[in-house]
Motif scaffolding. Structure first.
Motif, short mmCIF file in Angstrom:
data_model
loop_
_atom_site.label_atom_id
_atom_site.label_comp_id
_atom_site.label_asym_id
_atom_site.label_seq_id
_atom_site.Cartn_x
_atom_site.Cartn_y
_atom_site.Cartn_z
N LYS A 149 0.87 -1.23 0.05
CA LYS A 149 0.03 0.10 0.27
C LYS A 149 0.92 1.20 -0.07
CE LYS A 149 -3.78 0.30 2.62
NZ LYS A 149 -4.58 0.41 3.79
N SER A 150 1.74 1.26 0.95
CA SER A 150 2.56 2.58 0.96
C SER A 150 3.37 2.70 -0.20
CB SER A 150 3.42 2.74 2.36
OG SER A 150 4.18 1.67 2.52
N CYS A 151 3.91 1.91 -0.69
CA CYS A 151 5.07 1.92 -1.73
C CYS A 151 4.21 2.41 -3.02
CB CYS A 151 5.63 0.52 -2.12
SG CYS A 151 7.15 0.26 -0.86
N THR A 152 3.01 1.61 -3.37
CA THR A 152 2.12 2.08 -4.33
C THR A 152 1.83 3.52 -4.20
OG1 THR A 152 1.24 -0.18 -4.63
CG2 THR A 152 -0.15 1.68 -5.79
N TYR A 153 1.32 3.90 -3.35
CA TYR A 153 1.09 5.50 -2.92
C TYR A 153 2.34 6.45 -3.32
CZ TYR A 153 -3.84 5.06 -1.01
OH TYR A 153 -5.24 5.11 -1.24
N HIS A 154 3.52 6.13 -2.87
CA HIS A 154 4.75 6.63 -2.99
C HIS A 154 4.74 6.61 -4.75
CE1 HIS A 154 8.76 7.84 -3.29
NE2 HIS A 154 9.02 6.68 -3.79
N TYR A 155 4.84 5.45 -5.38
CA TYR A 155 4.84 5.59 -6.79
C TYR A 155 3.71 6.31 -7.30
CZ TYR A 155 8.91 2.28 -6.40
OH TYR A 155 10.19 1.91 -5.74
N LEU A 156 2.63 5.96 -7.01
CA LEU A 156 1.46 6.72 -7.60
C LEU A 156 1.49 8.48 -7.43
CD1 LEU A 156 -1.21 6.62 -9.16
CD2 LEU A 156 -2.29 6.27 -6.76
N ASN A 157 1.87 8.70 -6.61
CA ASN A 157 2.09 10.00 -6.25
C ASN A 157 3.25 10.96 -6.88
OD1 ASN A 157 -0.03 10.42 -4.49
ND2 ASN A 157 1.22 9.97 -2.63
N MET A 158 4.26 9.91 -7.24
CA MET A 158 5.46 10.54 -8.28
C MET A 158 5.01 10.55 -9.63
SD MET A 158 9.05 8.57 -8.80
CE MET A 158 9.17 8.52 -6.79
N ALA A 159 4.15 9.62 -9.99
CA ALA A 159 3.57 9.62 -11.51
C ALA A 159 2.76 10.72 -11.76
CB ALA A 159 2.99 8.30 -11.71
N LYS A 160 1.68 10.93 -10.53
CA LYS A 160 0.68 12.03 -10.86
C LYS A 160 1.30 13.31 -10.95
CE LYS A 160 -2.99 11.76 -8.16
NZ LYS A 160 -3.78 11.30 -6.89
N PHE A 206 9.52 9.13 -19.13
CA PHE A 206 10.01 8.07 -18.16
C PHE A 206 9.73 8.33 -16.86
CE2 PHE A 206 12.92 8.52 -22.03
CZ PHE A 206 12.91 7.05 -22.59
N TYR A 207 9.68 9.48 -16.21
CA TYR A 207 9.42 9.69 -14.89
C TYR A 207 8.09 9.57 -14.51
CZ TYR A 207 14.08 11.64 -15.45
OH TYR A 207 15.64 11.63 -15.59
N VAL A 208 7.12 9.24 -15.47
CA VAL A 208 5.56 8.84 -15.02
C VAL A 208 5.89 7.33 -15.40
CG1 VAL A 208 3.37 9.33 -15.57
CG2 VAL A 208 4.95 11.04 -15.72
N LEU A 209 6.26 6.90 -16.46
CA LEU A 209 5.99 5.46 -16.67
C LEU A 209 6.60 4.56 -15.80
CD1 LEU A 209 6.68 5.73 -20.41
CD2 LEU A 209 5.06 4.45 -19.55
N ARG A 210 7.82 5.02 -15.29
CA ARG A 210 8.85 4.01 -14.31
C ARG A 210 7.92 4.06 -12.88
NH1 ARG A 210 11.96 5.06 -10.09
NH2 ARG A 210 12.92 3.10 -9.22
N PRO A 211 7.38 5.03 -12.42
CA PRO A 211 6.68 4.59 -11.10
C PRO A 211 5.20 3.95 -11.30
CG PRO A 211 6.76 7.11 -11.76
CD PRO A 211 7.66 6.25 -12.50
N LEU A 212 4.67 4.32 -12.55
CA LEU A 212 3.47 3.54 -12.81
C LEU A 212 3.54 1.84 -13.00
CD1 LEU A 212 1.26 6.03 -14.86
CD2 LEU A 212 0.92 5.49 -12.41
N LEU A 213 4.81 1.52 -13.87
CA LEU A 213 5.01 0.36 -13.94
C LEU A 213 5.55 -0.34 -12.82
CD1 LEU A 213 7.08 0.37 -17.29
CD2 LEU A 213 4.88 -0.42 -16.76
N ALA A 214 6.12 0.41 -11.78
CA ALA A 214 6.41 -0.20 -10.46
C ALA A 214 5.21 -0.62 -9.67
CB ALA A 214 7.17 0.92 -9.89
N CYS A 215 4.08 0.49 -9.76
CA CYS A 215 2.77 0.07 -9.17
C CYS A 215 2.19 -1.36 -9.80
CB CYS A 215 1.85 1.28 -9.43
SG CYS A 215 2.03 2.94 -8.53
#
Length: 260
Positions: free
Chosen positions: A126-137, A155-164
């Motif tokens: 949960k917390s890691c997904t929120y971290h990457y989601l907020n970065m992407a947004k 790249f700076y949006v794709l990478r965190p969304l792929l991490a999610c």
């Protein structure tokens, strides 16, 4: 890279001497570790250090980070071990990334490996997904709106969304490397895979990748992924945290190993 490895190790030794600390672990944390550096990308070095025992025996709060200003494309920043372990227990995504960085400059003691062995206990989907989601947004909102966008920011949006996506499908900490995420999660026969490979090859070749017409299929993919994780993140699991005694024991053993 080999020349800079020597420079980085020298700078880390200077920090040890100037600050009176011992560095336990140092790695690359930026675009070089992510696998899409530009020719002039900084070296983003992050490290964990420990001070002598007497430093911790104080009633006063002390600064627990060391930061050196960027010079000659080199950015160094480190956390005291006690701070690192406190954030580690809270499933801090940057720290979890550092521990699995594909580019490691220094690992002298057993502490980093001991922390890695506990990582499955502290990983919080949960917390890691929120971290990457907020970065992407944040990056999407700032750089990829309008008819012309800053292409390299994809790249700076794709990478965190792929991490999610990795977290959702595999329930584990995603790899840092962008290429590993793409190969694992995007079908190679898809149009999206081809677009990403072209962008990646352009960036690695040193093209500026500045403002260009937006890539509509890519924007549509990003918007769909952001909307999806906004709906699903709240239902993800939290971490099963290691006990305080376990981390205290690790901290004390590190002091003993380093300082005797």
């Amino acid at each position: 890279m080999s020349d800079y490895r020597s420079t980085i190790r020298t700078e880390l030794q200077h920090i040890e001497q100037q600050e009176g600390v011992r560095i336990l672990y140092a790695c690359e944390s930026g675009s070089r570790a992510w696998g899409f550096p530009s020719r002039d990308s900084d070296y983003d070095v992050r490290f964990i250090y420990v001070r002598p025992v007497s430093w911790y025996l104080s009633v006063f709060e002390k600064r627990d980070v060391i930061e050196k200003p960027i010079h000659d494309l080199l950015d160094l920043s480190g956390w005291d071990l006690r701070k690192a372990l406190y954030l580690f227990r809270k499933s801090n995504p940057p720290l979890l990334e550092w521990l699995q960085s594909p580019i490691r400059y220094y690992e002298e003691y057993s502490v980093a490996e001991q922390i890695r062995s506990l990582s499955p206990l502290t990983f919080s989907p949960k917390s890691c997904t929120y971290h990457y989601l907020n970065m992407a947004k944040g990056n999407y909102r700032q750089y990829l709106q309008g008819d012309r966008v800053k292409i390299k920011k994809y790249f700076y949006v794709l990478r965190p969304l792929l991490a999610c996506t990795w977290i959702e499908s595999r329930n584990s900490m995603p790899p840092m490397e962008f290429g590993a995420l793409v190969d694992a999660l995007i079908p190679k026969e898809s149009e999206l895979y081809g677009v990403l490979q072209l962008l990646l090859s352009r960036k690695k070749a040193g093209e500026e990748l500045d403002y260009e017409p937006k890539l509509t299929p890519l924007n549509e993919f990003l918007e769909e992924r952001i909307a999806h994780f906004e709906q699903t993140a709240a239902a993800m699991d939290d971490a099963i945290l290691p006990g305080q005694e376990q981390l205290d024991k690790l901290f004390r053993s590190a002091l003993q190993e380093v300082w005797g």
